[in-house]
Design a protein around this motif. Structure first.
Motif, PDB file in Angstrom:
ATOM      1  N   UNK A   1       0.902  -1.397   0.117  1.00  0.00           N
ATOM      2  CA  UNK A   1       0.297   0.155  -0.219  1.00  0.00           C
ATOM      3  C   UNK A   1       0.961   1.373  -0.448  1.00  0.00           C
ATOM      4  N   UNK A   2       0.199   2.307  -0.965  1.00  0.00           N
ATOM      5  CA  UNK A   2       1.397   3.491  -0.377  1.00  0.00           C
ATOM      6  C   UNK A   2       0.527   4.677  -0.322  1.00  0.00           C
ATOM      7  N   UNK A   3       0.451   5.900   0.139  1.00  0.00           N
ATOM      8  CA  UNK A   3      -0.365   6.703  -0.174  1.00  0.00           C
ATOM      9  C   UNK A   3       0.720   7.706   0.589  1.00  0.00           C
ATOM     10  N   UNK A   4      -0.005   8.489   0.194  1.00  0.00           N
ATOM     11  CA  UNK A   4       0.888  10.538   0.291  1.00  0.00           C
ATOM     12  C   UNK A   4       0.471  11.544  -0.035  1.00  0.00           C
ATOM     13  N   UNK A   5       0.744  12.547  -0.407  1.00  0.00           N
ATOM     14  CA  UNK A   5       0.517  13.340  -1.883  1.00  0.00           C
ATOM     15  C   UNK A   5       1.628  14.196  -1.743  1.00  0.00           C
ATOM     16  N   UNK A   6       1.741  14.788  -3.083  1.00  0.00           N
ATOM     17  CA  UNK A   6       2.775  16.078  -3.251  1.00  0.00           C
ATOM     18  C   UNK A   6       2.042  17.081  -4.423  1.00  0.00           C
ATOM     19  N   UNK A   7       2.936  17.804  -4.727  1.00  0.00           N
ATOM     20  CA  UNK A   7       2.454  19.454  -5.447  1.00  0.00           C
ATOM     21  C   UNK A   7       3.233  19.615  -6.180  1.00  0.00           C
ATOM     22  N   UNK A   8       2.039  19.962  -7.510  1.00  0.00           N
ATOM     23  CA  UNK A   8       2.922  20.420  -8.218  1.00  0.00           C
ATOM     24  C   UNK A   8       2.259  21.051  -8.902  1.00  0.00           C
ATOM     25  N   UNK A   9       2.731  22.266  -9.998  1.00  0.00           N
ATOM     26  CA  UNK A   9       2.308  23.198 -10.534  1.00  0.00           C
ATOM     27  C   UNK A   9       0.617  22.970 -11.723  1.00  0.00           C
ATOM     28  N   UNK A  10       0.582  23.970 -11.963  1.00  0.00           N
ATOM     29  CA  UNK A  10      -1.083  23.597 -12.191  1.00  0.00           C
ATOM     30  C   UNK A  10      -0.688  23.360 -13.812  1.00  0.00           C
ATOM     31  N   UNK A  11       0.046  22.360 -14.595  1.00  0.00           N
ATOM     32  CA  UNK A  11       0.660  22.544 -15.965  1.00  0.00           C
ATOM     33  C   UNK A  11       0.037  20.528 -15.835  1.00  0.00           C
ATOM     34  N   UNK A  12       0.093  20.313 -17.459  1.00  0.00           N
ATOM     35  CA  UNK A  12       0.033  19.132 -17.883  1.00  0.00           C
ATOM     36  C   UNK A  12       1.244  18.534 -16.958  1.00  0.00           C
ATOM     37  N   UNK A  13       0.424  17.392 -16.986  1.00  0.00           N
ATOM     38  CA  UNK A  13       1.912  16.295 -16.667  1.00  0.00           C
ATOM     39  C   UNK A  13       1.193  15.100 -15.831  1.00  0.00           C
ATOM     40  N   UNK A  14       2.000  13.948 -15.120  1.00  0.00           N
ATOM     41  CA  UNK A  14       2.051  13.130 -15.123  1.00  0.00           C
ATOM     42  C   UNK A  14       2.548  12.598 -13.929  1.00  0.00           C
TER      43      UNK A  14
END
Length: 275
Positions: free
Chosen positions: A98-111
């Motif tokens: 099981x993997x869980x958590x969070x991260x922050x990205x810019x509001x641009x297209x990505x993956x």
């Protein structure tokens, strides 16, 4: 009803593209050891987060009962706080993770994706996965999405991937989700605004073929490709005013009297005709 709040939706142009977006996730890989599970994050501005570890937690699970084994740990450290080897090797002892958590990205297209092989940068905007071919052919990326949100949760948020699963029964493959993120402002009754996002998705799957080499399109794993809508959805609650409520009540009462009078007239003329 007068005392009931009714959701009200309006659409405007989104002007928040300079802000950041938080993505929270919780997935269970049903037939992968935690040492084989690595998270990579890439956007169209060339920002790459390889083998992302911060706020990325893992819990080893037994197979096939999926009961917790050992402690929860962050990143690529095991429950004894010893680093796993960077070159992915799948243990002979089958487990789940099981993997869980969070991260922050810019509001641009990505993956972002979990795929076989530890990754390393090839250039400022590209990366590759270091793959043991034998491990790749044993990489079963069957999974359950326990939760996937693009921003803060709010009442009746539309996060359709929550609870879905995908099982690779008789082949090694890749699941690829194309996600359309819908920026959303949710206006609470106390006047506070929750800035978040909803989303829709489509799924495509690929069989990973032997002998064709490994690339992004021929790599076992699960990939989430996201793009943001240029529109902003505003969700608020509208409440019927007291004057409108009185007018509605008066109209209902008037309608009842009108219908009652019509019925009474029909009955009277019918009786008169019979007699």
């Amino acid at each position: 009803a007068y005392l009931t709040n009714k959701p009200k939706h309006t659409i405007t142009i989104d002007t928040t593209n300079t802000e950041k977006m938080d993505i929270t996730y919780d997935l269970t890989f049903l037939e992968l050891n935690c040492s084989a599970v690595h998270l990579d994050i890439v956007d169209n501005y060339g920002e790459i987060q390889l083998s992302h570890n911060k706020n990325h937690y893992k819990q080893r699970l037994s197979y096939p009962l999926y009961e917790p084994i050992g402690n929860i740990y962050e990143g690529d450290r095991d429950s004894n706080d010893e680093l796993n080897i960077s070159f992915t090797h799948i243990s002979n002892k089958k487990e789940a993770c099981r993997v869980y958590g969070s991260f922050t990205v810019g509001r641009v297209k990505g993956n972002f994706h979990w795929a076989t092989g530890a990754s390393r940068a090839k250039s400022s905007s590209q990366h590759i996965h270091r793959i043991n071919q034998n491990d790749a052919y044993a990489y079963n990326s069957s999974f359950i999405v326990n939760k996937l949100n693009f921003g803060a949760e709010f009442e009746d948020i539309d996060s359709p991937l929550n609870g879905i699963s995908y099982i690779f029964n008789d082949y090694i493959g890749q699941a690829r989700y194309q996600i359309q993120v819908l920026p959303t402002n949710y206006y609470q009754n106390n006047g506070d605004i929750i800035k978040s996002n909803q989303y829709t998705y489509t799924l495509s799957k690929r069989i990973v073929y032997y002998g064709q080499g490994f690339s992004e399109k021929n790599l076992p794993g699960v990939f989430f490709y996201y793009d943001l809508s240029p529109f902003l959805i505003n969700i608020g609650n509208s409440k019927t005013s007291f004057s409108s409520f009185l007018i509605s009540i008066s109209a209902i009462i008037g309608g009842i009297y009108t219908i009652s009078g019509l019925i009474d007239s029909i009955v009277y003329h019918t009786q008169k005709f019979i007699s």
